[in-house]
Design a protein around this motif. Structure first.
Motif, PDB file in Angstrom:
ATOM      1  N   LEU A  87       0.831  -1.200   0.000  1.00  0.00           N
ATOM      2  CA  LEU A  87       0.000   0.000   0.000  1.00  0.00           C
ATOM      3  C   LEU A  87       0.869   1.254   0.000  1.00  0.00           C
ATOM      4  CD1 LEU A  87      -2.814  -0.867   2.604  1.00  0.00           C
ATOM      5  CD2 LEU A  87      -2.932  -1.016   0.111  1.00  0.00           C
ATOM      6  N   ALA A  88       1.905   1.241   0.821  1.00  0.00           N
ATOM      7  CA  ALA A  88       2.785   2.405   0.916  1.00  0.00           C
ATOM      8  C   ALA A  88       3.496   2.665  -0.405  1.00  0.00           C
ATOM      9  CB  ALA A  88       3.804   2.193   2.031  1.00  0.00           C
ATOM     10  N   GLU A  89       3.894   1.601  -1.079  1.00  0.00           N
ATOM     11  CA  GLU A  89       4.582   1.763  -2.365  1.00  0.00           C
ATOM     12  C   GLU A  89       3.656   2.341  -3.429  1.00  0.00           C
ATOM     13  OE1 GLU A  89       6.063  -2.077  -3.305  1.00  0.00           O
ATOM     14  OE2 GLU A  89       7.547  -2.109  -1.679  1.00  0.00           O
ATOM     15  N   ALA A  90       2.368   2.059  -3.324  1.00  0.00           N
ATOM     16  CA  ALA A  90       1.410   2.501  -4.344  1.00  0.00           C
ATOM     17  C   ALA A  90       0.807   3.866  -4.054  1.00  0.00           C
ATOM     18  CB  ALA A  90       0.290   1.469  -4.494  1.00  0.00           C
ATOM     19  N   LYS A  91       1.033   4.426  -2.871  1.00  0.00           N
ATOM     20  CA  LYS A  91       0.387   5.695  -2.524  1.00  0.00           C
ATOM     21  C   LYS A  91       0.853   6.806  -3.468  1.00  0.00           C
ATOM     22  CE  LYS A  91       3.543   7.463   1.090  1.00  0.00           C
ATOM     23  NZ  LYS A  91       4.597   6.455   1.173  1.00  0.00           N
ATOM     24  N   PRO A  92      -0.020   7.768  -3.789  1.00  0.00           N
ATOM     25  CA  PRO A  92      -1.371   7.941  -3.228  1.00  0.00           C
ATOM     26  C   PRO A  92      -2.471   7.269  -4.032  1.00  0.00           C
ATOM     27  CG  PRO A  92      -0.827   9.849  -4.525  1.00  0.00           C
ATOM     28  CD  PRO A  92       0.366   8.922  -4.627  1.00  0.00           C
ATOM     29  N   ALA A  93      -2.113   6.509  -5.070  1.00  0.00           N
ATOM     30  CA  ALA A  93      -3.128   5.941  -5.967  1.00  0.00           C
ATOM     31  C   ALA A  93      -3.655   4.610  -5.415  1.00  0.00           C
ATOM     32  CB  ALA A  93      -2.540   5.749  -7.361  1.00  0.00           C
ATOM     33  N   VAL A  94      -4.163   4.658  -4.189  1.00  0.00           N
ATOM     34  CA  VAL A  94      -4.719   3.474  -3.535  1.00  0.00           C
ATOM     35  C   VAL A  94      -6.207   3.689  -3.314  1.00  0.00           C
ATOM     36  CG1 VAL A  94      -4.699   2.031  -1.469  1.00  0.00           C
ATOM     37  CG2 VAL A  94      -2.538   2.935  -2.381  1.00  0.00           C
TER      38      VAL A  94
END
Length: 262
Positions: free
Chosen positions: A217-224
């Protein structure tokens, strides 16, 4: 049609509208006379005629009106209002441009929303990761990169542990949080006991898997996008589950249905 004979025999008789209305009215009167008017409940799909149905029930002397939304998305609606001041209808999930989508109590790939299905399929084709959290295996789980088959009634425990990991491992967007989230320190203190180790005992999900998910989730932020889901009226703590899910990020609303909540 009115059934004749015993249930299951499949014997039905066609009747006129006059006979049908008289039949229903007689059965209602019989029930209310014998058991009281409050033993009658009216339930519908929802829509533009709720005031009419509620007025009808008040005329019969009962407050008992419910609809599909009361057992499906009402907690999501209340959670959205508590966070944003608007209902769930005002929320828009940009599935097509997401880099990680979390489906919790939402089986998109067996739903009736064709646009959601197409947008999420496009996102996955473009590299979006999909996580499914549910108490049962479903079609969406077969397409997921992560599938967490949790114990029933432990969704909230899982979410608390996710928030714990995001905050305590400093994996959230600090600048955004400082700008938009009030009482973040109170939230961090509140989730202190709800560690991934604690959640493993509650949910049956290994702490290593939960922590790996949080890092994704952290790697994909902010597109979560953490989909707020449907059917969030199953448990007494379902509203509290819907609050973090609706926000798709940690938030300091008073979630906990227990003593000591901030």
């Amino acid at each position: 049609m009115i059934r004749e004979g015993e249930r299951g025999e499949g014997r039905w008789r066609r009747v006129s509208w006059d006979e049908a209305l008289d039949y229903v009215a007689a059965r209602l009167k019989e029930t209310m006379t014998k058991y009281g008017s409050r033993t009658v409940l009216f339930s519908d799909r929802g829509g533009p005629f709720r005031d009419l149905y509620q007025g009808f029930m008040r005329g019969l002397g009962t407050p008992n009106y419910s609809n599909h939304d009361a057992s499906c998305a009402r907690n999501v609606h209340h959670a959205a209002q508590s966070l944003f001041g608007v209902g769930r209808e005002e929320l828009v999930n940009d599935l097509k441009n997401a880099r990680h989508v979390v489906l919790q109590t939402r089986n998109i790939f067996e739903s009736i929303n064709v646009k959601e299905v197409n947008d999420l399929l496009d996102a996955i084709e473009n590299g979006c990761r999909l996580t499914v959290i549910d108490i049962r295996a479903n079609i969406s789980s077969t397409k997921a990169h992560n599938f967490f088959l949790i114990r029933p009634k432990t969704d909230y425990a899982f979410n608390l542990a996710v928030i714990h990991a995001l905050l305590n491992q400093d994996l959230y967007d600090r600048a955004f949080a400082d700008l938009w989230i009030s009482d973040l320190k109170a939230l961090q203190q509140f989730v202190k006991p709800y560690t991934p180790e604690w959640a493993e005992k509650e949910t049956g999900i290994e702490k290593e898997r939960l922590l790996a998910f949080v890092r994704e989730l952290a790697e994909a932020k902010p597109a979560v996008v953490w989909h707020p889901g449907w059917m969030t009226a199953r448990y007494v703590d379902s509203f509290y589950l819907s609050v973090p899910s609706t926000s798709s990020m940690p938030c300091s609303a008073p979630w906990a249905p227990r003593e000591g909540c901030p």
